[in-house]
Design an enzyme around this catalytic site. Structure first.
Site, PDB file in Angstrom:
ATOM      1  N   HIS A 212     -12.823  -5.866  54.048  1.00  0.00           N
ATOM      2  CA  HIS A 212     -12.372  -4.484  53.864  1.00  0.00           C
ATOM      3  C   HIS A 212     -12.538  -3.793  55.221  1.00  0.00           C
ATOM      4  CE1 HIS A 212     -14.185  -5.504  49.893  1.00  0.00           C
ATOM      5  NE2 HIS A 212     -13.252  -4.740  49.368  1.00  0.00           N
TER       6      HIS A 212
ATOM      7  N   ASP B 192     -16.042  -2.861  56.023  1.00  0.00           N
ATOM      8  CA  ASP B 192     -17.031  -3.934  56.155  1.00  0.00           C
ATOM      9  C   ASP B 192     -17.236  -4.224  57.638  1.00  0.00           C
ATOM     10  OD1 ASP B 192     -16.886  -4.379  53.405  1.00  0.00           O
ATOM     11  OD2 ASP B 192     -15.411  -5.994  53.615  1.00  0.00           O
TER      12      ASP B 192
END
Ligand code: XLS
Ligand code: NI
Ligand code: NI
Length: 442
Positions: A107, A110
């Site tokens: 993501h 992340d």
């Protein structure tokens, strides 16, 4: 631009994980996953296309709703967000290359912590993207898929693309644009939409039709944007029935396929099927794979397993040989994943606190899939499995059954044929025999 790559070692004492065969006593070796072994016409490396999930593998600190983190991950200690992101990426690539995973999935946030303003967030993402490009070029590791985290920030509490407030929808769009740009810049092969907040908590305050129209509009314009940037990969929707929302619009494979068909999205979108999401939807994992495969939309897999005694998305590492063998049967018979791979969307337990626990988890998962593939190939090649199923439907291969299948009979014909034939004899489904056949090759 010259990028200085970090040289900290985060997993000292652990070298490259190698295939040593089923008899090895080395816990840090593969028993079944032999990346160069050719099975079903491909090497295991190409067949599975395993990926590390950046969020769990690099980000799980062991915190749960009842307790503080149990793991002070050494790569998350730097105070400066970009330094922390680079440390995290160093740890990621050390882990991924030691394990021999060809891919990772991420993501946006992340990779680096979200900042207070979109401009600063985009600047950070751009910087860590450059660092990722250098690490990828250095190692040969690739991106299986990227995605945007449209569920953690409080602004998404009422949804992202389905938020009743257009300002939030626009913000989600901005985030997806940046995540798509990043995925494309990193040569990402696919892009995922998992709609954790795309659903509702109470129908009393929800216009469901309008929200689903908005979701479809959002997916269309995201797809159009990515295509205009030259992205040729596949978009995956990842179904999940609930958690965090009470009702999620992408409930399961069948619901999602219906949605994609209704809104004209089937050309660009396929499904990413996750084991634990299947079981949360009261289905089995093979069932969800089969539904997707039958629609020509089996794109990718998120590998994990749920807990049989509770109903949460526990995201444990896969180790159920029987479940995976049945999954591999579906995969082999349907021609495999379209564009995707197998992403370990799984986390080690709160009380697994040693650095080597991450290795044991992934080694076990990769071996479990390899073993299941070998078993499934043996079932197909050596047993009467296919023949038993084919013969069950033999009455449709010729005669009236064939005419029915090809649309040549009406209801009056069925009435006449039934009248001529008398009570049909009972035919066994042979379930226990088929279960024993699968067991035999496990
Ligand atoms: C959560 C989902 C998530 C997606 C990516 O349950 O599995 O991790 O895979 O957003
Ligand atoms: Ni997932
Ligand atoms: Ni999940």
């Amino acid at each position: 631009m010259h990028i200085l790559l970090g040289n900290n070692e985060y997993f000292p004492g652990i070298g490259k994980i190698r295939y040593e065969g089923p008899e090895t006593d080395n816990p840090l070796a593969f028993r079944f996953y032999d990346e160069n072994r050719v099975v079903a016409g491909k090497t295991m490396r190409e067949y599975f296309r395993f990926a590390a999930a950046y969020w769990h593998t690099l980000g799980s600190t062991g915190a749960d709703p009842f307790g503080a983190p149990t793991k002070a991950l050494p790569w998350l200690q730097a105070a400066d967000p970009l330094q922390q992101a680079r440390d995290k990426m160093d740890a990621a690539f050390e882990f991924i290359t030691k394990l021999g995973l060809p891919f990772f999935c991420f993501h946006d946030f992340d990779l680096v912590a979200e900042a207070d303003t979109p401009t600063e967030s985009e600047r950070r993402l751009h910087a860590i993207g450059e660092y990722a490009r250098a690490k990828m070029a250095d190692s040969g590791v690739r991106v299986l898929w990227g995605t945007a985290n449209l569920f953690s920030h409080p602004r998404y509490m009422n949804g992202a693309a389905t938020n009743p407030d257009f300002a939030v929808v626009a913000r989600a769009g901005a985030q997806v644009k940046t995540a798509l740009d990043l995925t494309i810049a990193l040569g990402g092969e696919n892009y995922v939409f998992w709609g954790g907040r795309e659903g509702y908590l109470s129908l009393l305050n929800t216009d469901m039709k309008r929200e689903q129209d908005h979701l479809a509009r959002f997916l269309h314009i995201a797809k159009d944007y990515a295509r205009a940037q030259g992205f040729t990969g596949t978009f995956f929707i990842e179904p999940k029935p609930m958690e965090p929302s009470k009702h999620q619009y992408d409930f399961d494979a069948a619901t999602t396929i219906g949605f994609l068909r209704e809104y004209g999205l089937t050309h660009d979108f396929k499904l990413n099927i996750e084991v634990n999401h299947a079981t949360l939807a009261q289905h089995s994992f093979p069932h969800e794979l089969q539904v997707a495969a039958d629609a020509g939309m089996l794109g990718s897999m998120d590998a994990n397993r749920g807990d049989y005694q509770n109903g949460w998305d526990t995201d444990q590492f896969p180790n159920n040989a029987l479940e995976l063998t049945e999954a591999m049967l579906v995969l082999l018979e349907s021609g495999g994943l379209q564009g995707g791979g197998i992403n370990f969307d799984a986390k080690i337990r709160r009380n697994s606190t040693d650095p080597d626990d991450l290795f044991h988890a992934h080694i076990g998962g990769m071996d479990a899939f390899a073993r299941a593939l070998l078993a499934a190939v043996a079932v197909l090649e050596k047993s009467p499995y296919r023949q038993i199923r084919r013969e069950r439907y033999a009455s449709f291969d010729s005669g009236d059954g064939h005419r029915f299948e090809s649309g040549q009979l009406d209801l009056n014909d069925l009435h006449r044929i039934a009248g001529e034939s008398g009570e049909p004899p009972l035919r066994s489904g042979k379930q226990e025999l088929l279960e024993n056949i699968v067991q035999r090759y496990l």
